[in-house]
Design a protein around this motif. Structure first.
Motif, mmCIF file in Angstrom:
data_model
loop_
_atom_site.group_PDB
_atom_site.id
_atom_site.type_symbol
_atom_site.label_atom_id
_atom_site.label_comp_id
_atom_site.label_asym_id
_atom_site.label_seq_id
_atom_site.Cartn_x
_atom_site.Cartn_y
_atom_site.Cartn_z
ATOM 1 N N UNK A 279 0.826 -1.219 0.000
ATOM 2 C CA UNK A 279 0.000 0.000 0.000
ATOM 3 C C UNK A 279 0.857 1.266 0.000
ATOM 4 N N UNK A 280 2.092 1.160 0.515
ATOM 5 C CA UNK A 280 2.938 2.348 0.615
ATOM 6 C C UNK A 280 3.770 2.587 -0.642
ATOM 7 N N UNK A 281 3.785 1.598 -1.539
ATOM 8 C CA UNK A 281 4.714 1.674 -2.670
ATOM 9 C C UNK A 281 4.113 2.404 -3.872
ATOM 10 N N UNK B 133 -7.016 2.941 -5.736
ATOM 11 C CA UNK B 133 -7.373 3.670 -4.510
ATOM 12 C C UNK B 133 -8.254 2.809 -3.609
ATOM 13 N N UNK B 134 -9.193 2.100 -4.242
ATOM 14 C CA UNK B 134 -10.137 1.226 -3.518
ATOM 15 C C UNK B 134 -9.385 0.163 -2.724
ATOM 16 N N UNK B 135 -8.407 -0.457 -3.385
ATOM 17 C CA UNK B 135 -7.612 -1.494 -2.707
ATOM 18 C C UNK B 135 -6.784 -0.878 -1.580
ATOM 19 N N UNK B 136 -6.095 0.235 -1.879
ATOM 20 C CA UNK B 136 -5.194 0.846 -0.878
ATOM 21 C C UNK B 136 -5.962 1.355 0.350
ATOM 22 N N UNK B 137 -7.226 1.707 0.152
ATOM 23 C CA UNK B 137 -8.036 2.141 1.300
ATOM 24 C C UNK B 137 -8.620 0.968 2.082
ATOM 25 N N UNK B 142 -13.744 -4.797 2.927
ATOM 26 C CA UNK B 142 -14.985 -4.421 3.621
ATOM 27 C C UNK B 142 -16.179 -4.292 2.676
ATOM 28 N N UNK B 143 -15.953 -3.840 1.425
ATOM 29 C CA UNK B 143 -17.084 -3.551 0.533
ATOM 30 C C UNK B 143 -17.244 -4.522 -0.631
ATOM 31 N N UNK B 144 -16.311 -5.471 -0.765
ATOM 32 C CA UNK B 144 -16.452 -6.461 -1.840
ATOM 33 C C UNK B 144 -16.004 -5.945 -3.196
#
Lengths: 325, 325
Positions: A279-281, B133-137, B142-144
């Motif tokens: 996530x940080x990369x 962004x969805x993955x990194x957050x 949580x949301x599928x």
């Protein structure tokens, strides 16, 4: 037309992804009806035993396992349809032993998957996602120009698994001026790209590896420390196959320590879990297993699934079955 | 070899981007030396007057304006080299009047620009940046599954400006199964893609518009409310030309209100200022004017710039001059 309760039944163990998104109506047919295991109060094994003699076909999607135990509880099962491309959730050995025909979505989603593979590669090389973050954080104003990307043209791209999807990836990347070579179980006589029988050698002679093969016992962790090290510090990897084809722990280590240059990943070993270190990369693009998730392909796939099941119940040849060699 | 101070001078008004990133050494030559306006304590006009008789060539990059006033202060100027593709920072009318040869990087960066155009299009259609962004957050857990994207293949792509870059974009997108048509000042006899003389009509018959033309008085705000409305709710726009070719305020309004589907933007009207309203949108990809920023192309461009300046001082034909018709 037969009455609905006279129709043969297609077993659903859980709602396939396509039905969850679009509802069941788009899959309805006058040739079969659905038998929904999850709507029964019975435990699954008792439910299956109750319908053991009537279930000839199952429909599943990628995340729904079909184990040998399940198959053994269904002595009348003759056809298994999965809506995705991958087969790693299905006990193929048991299907072969029993002579059960296995069908997947065939080549329907292949173009979408190839498109995303190319999109991920351009993104990693040209830092699209990273530079979008840079702009949204207001850093363009305060810090000036973003760091240089790397050119797509001229890259030596090694395709691991030159089936439907791999061939479409190659076709697209040729238009960008990439140099294609490949590894696969056997050399393809009809293909002029250089062939490497050994994936480590392919990696040593490539700037980019794109994983397009299926997950099997043979391909599990095929992309290991040795292969990643052969790919090297300037190497980029794209995975639109299955997460476990790569030794993910090793991949994360290489990315964190700069032992490879970057990665575009649509698949992971323990989805939806993605290693937090990534996530940080800025040199990775993380995609939530959506290589075949477009509206157009869902439409086509839904028609294909229904047509394949109707062919089965009409004793016609299936539109496609999986060749599992 | 002549002594350095005997060499003819190439005026630099400000450090060109390429030199800022890589230093001046990579641009050095035994045919010329650089005269750096910003190192002088004199105000620019006095500095230019002091060197008026000796400056025959200027080197600039995209963000450095060359106004009519500057040109008038340099009566000996015969050649102007800009490291980018665009010419909108140069007073071309004054150059034409004076017979000054203008050279840009020619086709050197065209492939990079075309690659990013395709990357931005795939990204917007397949939601690559938004899903990263969805993955990194942590939302995949949580949301599928992420929302469906849109297929690249089969899209009707309208290319605005079918020069070097536009043609390379078309070639790439043909490999994805897109249907190409175009608008440009004149129909190209050698091209078989359908031609629209009117950009609004092109938009009305396209799912995607890709802006590949230069910024001139004629193309300023050419993509206006009418054109965006013809593109419509399902339409996507990609801009790798110049920000002001699109009426940016109108584009932002359309994106915010869902009157077009999405946009991939490498250029903006007031760079590095990007309209803040776009930062919240998932249907746009924001790139900090880096379509030609790859290491490989910087190398090639640096060689090309030096070779063009050397040709000028050796009275040989330039490698390319700009045709400004």
């Amino acid at each position: 037309m037969e009455k609905s309760h006279d129709l043969p039944q297609v077993l659903l163990l859980k709602p396939p992804l396509d039905m969850e998104l679009f509802g069941q109506d788009r899959f309805s047919s006058d040739k079969f009806r659905f038998l929904k295991a999850w709507e029964s109060p019975l435990p699954l094994d008792q439910f299956l035993q109750a319908h053991a003699q009537s279930v000839q076909a199952i429909l599943v999607s990628g995340g729904i396992p079909v184990t040998a135990e399940t198959i053994r509880l269904l002595p009348a099962l003759k056809m298994l349809m999965t809506t995705g491309a991958g087969l790693n959730h299905i006990d193929m050995a048991e299907c072969r032993r029993r002579g059960i025909a296995v069908a997947n979505a065939g080549s329907v989603p292949s173009e979408d998957v190839a498109d995303l593979a190319v999109g991920l590669l351009i993104d990693v090389l040209r830092k699209v996602t990273a530079s979008d973050r840079y702009v949204r954080r207001g850093l363009w104003i305060t810090n000036g120009d973003f760091t240089l990307g790397s050119k797509v043209g001229g890259k030596r791209v090694g395709i691991v698994g030159l089936g439907n999807i791999g061939s479409l990836v190659a076709k697209r990347l040729e238009a960008f001026g990439c140099c294609i070579s490949y590894n696969s179980r056997k050399q393809k006589p009809s293909v002029s790209y250089p062939f490497y029988s050994n994936v480590r050698e392919l990696a040593a002679n490539s700037d980019v590896l794109i994983i397009c093969c299926g997950l099997t016992d043979q391909t599990h962790h095929m992309i290991n420390k040795e292969v990643l090290s052969a790919l090297g510090k300037e190497g980029v990897i794209v995975n639109i196959g299955r997460g476990a084809i790569i030794d993910e722990q090793e991949l994360v280590r290489c990315l964190v320590h700069g032992e490879i240059k970057g990665a575009g990943l649509d698949v992971f070993e323990k989805e939806p879990d993605v290693p937090k270190e990534l996530f940080k990369l800025d040199n990775v693009v993380l995609s939530p297993h959506c290589a075949n998730l477009t509206g157009e392909t869902f439409n086509d796939r839904q028609k294909y699934v229904v047509a394949n099941l109707e062919a089965f119940f009409s004793n016609k040849p299936l539109l496609s079955t999986v060749v599992d060699d």
